[in-house]
Design an enzyme around this catalytic site. Structure first.
Site, PDB file in Angstrom:
ATOM      1  N   GLU A  40     -44.795 -25.270  22.457  1.00 45.84           N
ATOM      2  CA  GLU A  40     -45.358 -24.411  23.506  1.00 45.84           C
ATOM      3  C   GLU A  40     -45.913 -23.097  22.969  1.00 45.84           C
ATOM      4  O   GLU A  40     -46.975 -22.650  23.386  1.00 45.84           O
ATOM      5  CB  GLU A  40     -44.282 -24.118  24.559  1.00 45.84           C
ATOM      6  N   ASP A  41     -45.200 -22.477  22.028  1.00 46.78           N
ATOM      7  CA  ASP A  41     -45.575 -21.129  21.599  1.00 46.78           C
ATOM      8  C   ASP A  41     -46.020 -20.998  20.149  1.00 46.78           C
ATOM      9  O   ASP A  41     -46.520 -19.954  19.763  1.00 46.78           O
ATOM     10  CB  ASP A  41     -44.398 -20.167  21.806  1.00 46.78           C
TER      11      ASP A  41
END
Length: 188
Positions: A58-59
Site C-alpha cells: 500500500e505505501d
C-alpha cells in the site's frame, strides 16, 4: 535465517530511507511495532510476518507478486486484508470515506480472526503514534492527515474499528486500543 528474519530484512529494505508522516522517525518502526502487537495476540509466524509487511504494498511500492513469491499466498492474503483498495484515477482525498467504509464492511462481514489481528495491530500502532504526537502537537496533529483532517471523522473510523473487533475483548492489545481511543477521541 528464519522466515521472520527474512521478512524483517525485506521490510527494512522496503522502507529504507522513509519516515513516518510528520516526524523524523524511521518508517520501519511502525511495522515493527505492529508485528510486536500481533505477537501479543498470536504466535502464528504468517500473521507476524503479515503485520510486519502490512504497508509494503500500500505505501512502499512492493507488488503482491513479490510478497507472495517471498513469503507465500497466506502471508499475501493477510497483507492484502489490511491494504486499502485505491482508485488511481481519483485523488485519495475524494475516496477516503469509501475506502474506510470498505474496510469496515470487510471487517464486519468477511474478515477472518487472523486478518483482524493484522488490522488491529496496525490500527493500535497508529493510535499509539497519534496519541504520542498529540502530546507534543496538540490538536495540530490532525493536519498530518492530508486526506482527512477532521478529528471527529477520524474518531468515527477508529471507534468503528473497535466495534468490529469485539472478539479481542480480554486481550491487552484491545484494552490498550480502547484506552487510547478514549484518550485521543473521547467516548462515543
Amino acid at each position: 535465517m528464519t522466515r521472520f528474519d527474512k521478512a524483517v530484512e525485506f521490510a527494512v529494505k522496503t522502507h529504507s530511507g522513509t519516515v513516518r508522516k510528520g516526524s523524523t522517525n524511521p518508517y520501519i518502526l511502525h511495522p515493527m511495532e505492529a508485528a510486536a502487537i500481533a505477537a501479543s495476540l498470536t504466535t502464528d509466524e504468517d500473521i507476524l510476518i503479515a503485520a510486519l509487511l502490512h504497508d509494503t504494498i500500500e505505501d512502499a511500492g512492493r507488488t503482491a507478486e513479490e510478497v507472495k513469491e517471498a513469503f507465500g499466498g497466506r502471508v499475501l492474503s493477510l497483507v492484502l486484508a489490511d491494504t486499502e483498495k485505491t482508485d488511481p484515477t481519483r485523488p485519495e482525498i475524494d475516496t477516503w470515506m469509501e475506502r474506510k467504509n470498505g474496510m469496515l464492511e470487510y471487517l464486519k462481514e468477511r474478515a477472518t480472526k487472523d486478518e483482524k489481528i493484522v488490522i488491529l495491530s496496525d490500527r493500535l500502532a497508529n493510535l499509539r503514534n497519534i496519541h504520542s504526537d498529540m502530546q507534543t502537537m496538540g490538536e495540530d496533529v490532525w493536519f498530518l492527515f492530508h486526506t482527512q483532517t477532521d478529528k471527529s471523522v477520524q474518531g468515527w473510523y477508529y471507534h468503528s474499528i473497535a466495534d468490529a473487533m469485539t472478539e479481542f475483548n480480554g486481550t491487552a492489545a484491545f484494552a490498550e486500543y480502547l484506552e487510547l481511543l478514549d484518550e485521543v477521541f473521547g467516548a462515543v
